[in-house]
Design an enzyme around this catalytic site. Structure first.
Site, PDB file in Angstrom:
ATOM      1  N   SER A  71     -18.204  18.948 -14.360  1.00  0.00           N
ATOM      2  CA  SER A  71     -18.376  18.585 -12.950  1.00  0.00           C
ATOM      3  C   SER A  71     -18.880  19.780 -12.150  1.00  0.00           C
ATOM      4  CB  SER A  71     -17.056  18.126 -12.351  1.00  0.00           C
ATOM      5  OG  SER A  71     -16.508  17.074 -13.105  1.00  0.00           O
TER       6      SER A  71
HETATM    7  N1  SAH Z   1     -13.138  17.958 -16.487  1.00  0.00           N
HETATM    8  C1  SAH Z   1     -14.233  17.914 -17.407  1.00  0.00           C
HETATM    9  C2  SAH Z   1     -15.130  16.734 -17.086  1.00  0.00           C
HETATM   10  C3  SAH Z   1     -15.762  16.176 -18.294  1.00  0.00           C
HETATM   11  S1  SAH Z   1     -16.624  14.657 -18.056  1.00  0.00           S
HETATM   12  C4  SAH Z   1     -14.987  19.223 -17.427  1.00  0.00           C
HETATM   13  O1  SAH Z   1     -14.844  19.989 -16.479  1.00  0.00           O
HETATM   14  O2  SAH Z   1     -15.711  19.501 -18.375  1.00  0.00           O
HETATM   15  C5  SAH Z   1     -15.352  13.457 -18.343  1.00  0.00           C
HETATM   16  C6  SAH Z   1     -14.652  13.503 -19.678  1.00  0.00           C
HETATM   17  O3  SAH Z   1     -13.762  12.379 -19.718  1.00  0.00           O
HETATM   18  C7  SAH Z   1     -15.563  13.373 -20.892  1.00  0.00           C
HETATM   19  O4  SAH Z   1     -15.331  14.456 -21.749  1.00  0.00           O
HETATM   20  C8  SAH Z   1     -15.136  12.035 -21.515  1.00  0.00           C
HETATM   21  O5  SAH Z   1     -15.232  12.020 -22.922  1.00  0.00           O
HETATM   22  C9  SAH Z   1     -13.697  11.920 -21.049  1.00  0.00           C
HETATM   23  N2  SAH Z   1     -13.142  10.561 -21.055  1.00  0.00           N
HETATM   24  C10 SAH Z   1     -13.743   9.400 -20.737  1.00  0.00           C
HETATM   25  N3  SAH Z   1     -12.887   8.372 -20.864  1.00  0.00           N
HETATM   26  C11 SAH Z   1     -11.698   8.880 -21.291  1.00  0.00           C
HETATM   27  C12 SAH Z   1     -10.431   8.316 -21.613  1.00  0.00           C
HETATM   28  N4  SAH Z   1     -10.175   7.003 -21.539  1.00  0.00           N
HETATM   29  N5  SAH Z   1      -9.443   9.165 -22.009  1.00  0.00           N
HETATM   30  C13 SAH Z   1      -9.655  10.502 -22.100  1.00  0.00           C
HETATM   31  N6  SAH Z   1     -10.841  11.088 -21.809  1.00  0.00           N
HETATM   32  C14 SAH Z   1     -11.851  10.289 -21.413  1.00  0.00           C
END
Ligand code: SAH
Length: 227
Positions: A71
């Site tokens: 993000s």
């Molecule tokens: N906070 C992270 C954002 C990553 S994008 C950062 O700073 O890098 C969102 C993430 O949520 C992705 O890695 C995706 O695989 C994960 N995600 C999506 N659905 C999910 C779920 N049901 N449970 C756990 N993780 C999930």
């Protein structure tokens, strides 16, 4: 992360560059000193691919592989500020925080010293392993990791003082509300792609109180797991 990469950073990845990012965020509504301190401290360039590291302190999202993105710093800062009960930085850390969507682990690193224990769930195993290695190397020791579907929360560790979700469901998963402690806060993007609201739900004595904090754009919260 290769061993040669310097956690302190130089030039475009230096502490001066992080300070400029913190100042830009402060000028854009991030007042909480605890959050600004984290932006100054966490070496975001180590959480992105080496080829992108000179862009790590621009206020923009970047790819982290597997079709996922880290993000934008302003979003991380704003969500963290929304998660914390108001304070001046002198209060003790919260007891337990839960993060759903570990991704590259940057948000996890931002949260780490703000609570005694941080629990983080990621559905893509390869991303989780990389994040865990990186966070261990950087010395973040109060984090527990789970490869699983965050929609169910982490019932064995509930209740949480705060839950932060970094992928968007179309509706708030009820199990996450159940796992909030009294006065606990859930910060979550909700809605279909292109029409997501960032919502904060606070657990009060008389029930849940919801506020819409603004329009956001996140990857969808998906069910099940991937390797
Ligand atoms: N906070 C992270 C954002 C990553 S994008 C950062 O700073 O890098 C969102 C993430 O949520 C992705 O890695 C995706 O695989 C994960 N995600 C999506 N659905 C999910 C779920 N049901 N449970 C756990 N993780 C999930």
């Amino acid at each position: 992360m290769s061993e040669q990469r310097d956690p302190r950073g130089i030039g475009m990845t230096s502490a001066r560059t992080r300070e400029r990012l913190a100042q830009r965020l402060a000028a854009n509504g991030i007042q909480d000193p605890r959050v600004l301190e984290r932006i100054r401290s966490v070496p975001r360039h180590l959480f992105v691919d080496e080829a992108l590291e000179t862009r790590a302190y621009e206020d923009s999202p970047l790819p982290i592989g597997q079709g996922q993105t880290i993000s934008q710093p302003w979003i991380v800062a704003m969500m963290t500020q929304a998660l914390l009960p108001p304070g001046n930085g002198a209060e003790p850390p919260l007891e337990k925080l839960l993060e759903i969507g570990t991704g590259c682990g940057y948000q996890t690193a931002v949260l780490s010293p703000l609570a005694r224990r941080v629990f983080t769930i990621e559905r893509i195993g390869s991303l989780q392993r990389q994040a865990r290695t990186r966070l261990n190397e950087l010395g973040f020791g109060n984090i527990r990791y789970r490869h699983g579907d965050g929609m169910a929360g982490w019932p064995g560790q509930a209740p949480f003082n705060g839950i932060i979700v970094t992928a968007a469901p179309t509706e708030i998963p009820p199990l996450l509300l159940e796992q909030l402690a009294p006065a606990g806060r859930l910060v979550i993007p909700v809605g279909p792609p292109g029409q997501q609201d960032l919502v904060r739900v606070t657990r009060g004595e008389e029930g849940f109180h919801s506020e819409v904090l603004g329009r956001v754009s996140f990857v969808p919260l998906l069910g099940g797991t991937d390797r």
